[in-house]
Design a protein around this motif. Structure first.
Motif, PDB file in Angstrom:
ATOM      1  N   THR A 195       0.764  -0.962   0.443  1.00  0.00           N
ATOM      2  CA  THR A 195       0.122   0.192  -0.256  1.00  0.00           C
ATOM      3  C   THR A 195       1.180   1.535  -0.129  1.00  0.00           C
ATOM      4  O   THR A 195       2.045   1.051   0.518  1.00  0.00           O
ATOM      5  N   TYR A 196       0.660   2.637  -0.131  1.00  0.00           N
ATOM      6  CA  TYR A 196       1.321   3.607  -0.213  1.00  0.00           C
ATOM      7  C   TYR A 196       2.075   4.059   0.890  1.00  0.00           C
ATOM      8  O   TYR A 196       2.698   4.301   1.191  1.00  0.00           O
ATOM      9  N   ASP A 197       1.503   3.366   1.993  1.00  0.00           N
ATOM     10  CA  ASP A 197       2.422   3.858   3.277  1.00  0.00           C
ATOM     11  C   ASP A 197       2.748   2.770   3.637  1.00  0.00           C
ATOM     12  O   ASP A 197       2.952   2.106   5.692  1.00  0.00           O
ATOM     13  N   ALA A 198       3.327   1.507   3.164  1.00  0.00           N
ATOM     14  CA  ALA A 198       3.604   0.027   3.824  1.00  0.00           C
ATOM     15  C   ALA A 198       5.359   0.859   4.168  1.00  0.00           C
ATOM     16  O   ALA A 198       5.906   1.264   3.416  1.00  0.00           O
ATOM     17  N   PRO A 199       5.436  -0.217   4.877  1.00  0.00           N
ATOM     18  CA  PRO A 199       7.584  -0.290   5.199  1.00  0.00           C
ATOM     19  C   PRO A 199       8.022  -0.327   4.103  1.00  0.00           C
ATOM     20  O   PRO A 199       9.053  -0.406   4.183  1.00  0.00           O
ATOM     21  N   TYR A 200       7.444  -1.719   3.875  1.00  0.00           N
ATOM     22  CA  TYR A 200       7.880  -1.959   2.518  1.00  0.00           C
ATOM     23  C   TYR A 200       8.440  -0.620   1.605  1.00  0.00           C
ATOM     24  O   TYR A 200       8.969  -0.477   1.077  1.00  0.00           O
ATOM     25  N   ILE A 201       7.103  -0.173   0.993  1.00  0.00           N
ATOM     26  CA  ILE A 201       7.470   0.648  -0.217  1.00  0.00           C
ATOM     27  C   ILE A 201       7.958   2.455   0.738  1.00  0.00           C
ATOM     28  O   ILE A 201       9.284   2.641  -0.339  1.00  0.00           O
ATOM     29  N   GLN A 202       8.643   2.400   1.963  1.00  0.00           N
ATOM     30  CA  GLN A 202       9.120   3.405   2.717  1.00  0.00           C
ATOM     31  C   GLN A 202      10.964   2.747   2.316  1.00  0.00           C
ATOM     32  O   GLN A 202      11.654   3.640   1.760  1.00  0.00           O
ATOM     33  N   HIS A 203      11.083   1.391   2.323  1.00  0.00           N
ATOM     34  CA  HIS A 203      11.946   1.165   2.062  1.00  0.00           C
ATOM     35  C   HIS A 203      12.864   1.213   0.606  1.00  0.00           C
ATOM     36  O   HIS A 203      14.193   1.868   0.146  1.00  0.00           O
ATOM     37  N   LEU A 204      11.587   0.918  -0.483  1.00  0.00           N
ATOM     38  CA  LEU A 204      12.286   1.159  -2.125  1.00  0.00           C
ATOM     39  C   LEU A 204      12.535   2.317  -2.218  1.00  0.00           C
ATOM     40  O   LEU A 204      13.528   3.201  -2.701  1.00  0.00           O
ATOM     41  N   VAL A 205      11.531   3.394  -1.562  1.00  0.00           N
ATOM     42  CA  VAL A 205      11.905   4.473  -1.938  1.00  0.00           C
ATOM     43  C   VAL A 205      13.024   5.277  -1.081  1.00  0.00           C
ATOM     44  O   VAL A 205      14.267   6.090  -2.204  1.00  0.00           O
ATOM     45  N   GLU A 206      13.291   5.086   0.019  1.00  0.00           N
ATOM     46  CA  GLU A 206      14.486   5.673   0.531  1.00  0.00           C
ATOM     47  C   GLU A 206      15.778   5.338   0.250  1.00  0.00           C
ATOM     48  O   GLU A 206      16.446   5.094  -0.349  1.00  0.00           O
ATOM     49  N   ASP A 207      15.243   3.581   0.326  1.00  0.00           N
ATOM     50  CA  ASP A 207      16.759   2.757   0.669  1.00  0.00           C
ATOM     51  C   ASP A 207      17.008   2.499  -1.128  1.00  0.00           C
ATOM     52  O   ASP A 207      18.637   2.439  -0.612  1.00  0.00           O
ATOM     53  N   VAL A 208      16.904   1.806  -1.719  1.00  0.00           N
ATOM     54  CA  VAL A 208      16.588   1.984  -2.809  1.00  0.00           C
ATOM     55  C   VAL A 208      16.944   2.705  -4.323  1.00  0.00           C
ATOM     56  O   VAL A 208      17.949   2.570  -4.658  1.00  0.00           O
ATOM     57  N   LYS A 209      15.689   3.585  -4.456  1.00  0.00           N
ATOM     58  CA  LYS A 209      15.665   4.339  -5.236  1.00  0.00           C
ATOM     59  C   LYS A 209      16.113   5.777  -4.905  1.00  0.00           C
ATOM     60  O   LYS A 209      16.561   7.026  -5.281  1.00  0.00           O
ATOM     61  N   HIS A 210      16.434   6.038  -3.125  1.00  0.00           N
ATOM     62  CA  HIS A 210      16.898   6.699  -2.914  1.00  0.00           C
ATOM     63  C   HIS A 210      16.472   8.606  -2.891  1.00  0.00           C
ATOM     64  O   HIS A 210      17.127   9.682  -3.443  1.00  0.00           O
ATOM     65  N   LYS A 211      15.189   8.261  -2.597  1.00  0.00           N
ATOM     66  CA  LYS A 211      14.269   8.991  -2.880  1.00  0.00           C
ATOM     67  C   LYS A 211      13.978   9.300  -1.292  1.00  0.00           C
ATOM     68  O   LYS A 211      13.941   8.991  -0.669  1.00  0.00           O
ATOM     69  N   VAL A 212      13.293  11.272  -1.113  1.00  0.00           N
ATOM     70  CA  VAL A 212      12.049  11.390   0.298  1.00  0.00           C
ATOM     71  C   VAL A 212      11.121  10.224   0.069  1.00  0.00           C
ATOM     72  O   VAL A 212      10.375  10.803  -1.069  1.00  0.00           O
ATOM     73  N   TYR A 213      10.645  10.188   1.373  1.00  0.00           N
ATOM     74  CA  TYR A 213       9.449   8.889   1.514  1.00  0.00           C
ATOM     75  C   TYR A 213       8.429   9.834   2.021  1.00  0.00           C
ATOM     76  O   TYR A 213       8.845  10.711   2.936  1.00  0.00           O
ATOM     77  N   SER A 214       7.051  10.532   1.194  1.00  0.00           N
ATOM     78  CA  SER A 214       6.520  10.915   1.745  1.00  0.00           C
ATOM     79  C   SER A 214       5.330  10.545   1.647  1.00  0.00           C
ATOM     80  O   SER A 214       4.652  10.578   0.747  1.00  0.00           O
ATOM     81  N   PRO A 215       4.504   9.457   2.331  1.00  0.00           N
ATOM     82  CA  PRO A 215       3.575   8.874   1.625  1.00  0.00           C
ATOM     83  C   PRO A 215       1.948   9.994   1.601  1.00  0.00           C
ATOM     84  O   PRO A 215       2.398  11.143   2.466  1.00  0.00           O
ATOM     85  N   THR A 216       1.194   9.856   0.873  1.00  0.00           N
ATOM     86  CA  THR A 216       0.168  11.033   0.717  1.00  0.00           C
ATOM     87  C   THR A 216      -1.124   9.262   0.932  1.00  0.00           C
ATOM     88  O   THR A 216      -0.997   9.230  -0.110  1.00  0.00           O
ATOM     89  N   SER A 217      -1.716  10.324   1.107  1.00  0.00           N
ATOM     90  CA  SER A 217      -3.420   8.894   1.200  1.00  0.00           C
ATOM     91  C   SER A 217      -3.911   8.837  -0.738  1.00  0.00           C
ATOM     92  O   SER A 217      -3.475  10.081  -0.971  1.00  0.00           O
ATOM     93  N   PRO A 218      -3.708   8.174  -0.898  1.00  0.00           N
ATOM     94  CA  PRO A 218      -4.275   8.149  -2.504  1.00  0.00           C
ATOM     95  C   PRO A 218      -5.981   9.065  -2.711  1.00  0.00           C
ATOM     96  O   PRO A 218      -6.143   9.212  -1.782  1.00  0.00           O
TER      97      PRO A 218
END
Length: 120
Positions: free
Chosen positions: A97-120
């Motif tokens: 989901t947009y706010d899942a820890p898995y997504i946060q990891h991919l955004v921050e650690d893999v893609k090296h971007k700032v994680y900023s979840p927003t509701s769909p």
């Protein structure tokens, strides 16, 4: 946008789709060559997903004991398990989901971007 060049290409794609079938039982004396398995696995690896997160893993089972161990969970594939020399499992995440820890990891650690979840 990529388009099929002509009617012949469109007809070929439809012909391939119309020849698909589900194999109910495999001939244990026949095997898919290693090079073909590599191609199959690479196509799976390259399969696109939304945002490039690819929330799946591929597991190629060759060990007869492991094939036996998954029988209770693969009731729809029992005939396949009996004859196929290899079984390809696709393990898909169900918590994406947009706010899942898995997504946060991919955004921050893999893609090296700032994680900023927003509701769909």
């Amino acid at each position: 946008m990529i388009q099929m060049a002509n009617e012949t290409q469109r007809a070929h794609v439809l012909q391939i789709a119309n020849t698909r079938f589900a194999t109910k039982q495999f001939d244990p004396t026949r095997h898919i060559p290693a090079q073909d398995w590599q191609t199959i696995l690479e196509v799976g690896r390259l399969a696109p997903s939304s945002f490039g997160y690819e929330p799946w893993r591929f597991v190629l089972l060759k060990d007869p004991q492991l094939k036996e161990a998954i029988k209770p969970f693969a009731w729809g594939a029992l005939n396949s398990l009996a004859g196929a020399d290899k079984i390809l499992l696709i393990l898909a995440r169900t918590d994406v989901t947009y706010d899942a820890p898995y997504i946060q990891h991919l955004v921050e650690d893999v893609k090296h971007k700032v994680y900023s979840p927003t509701s769909p």
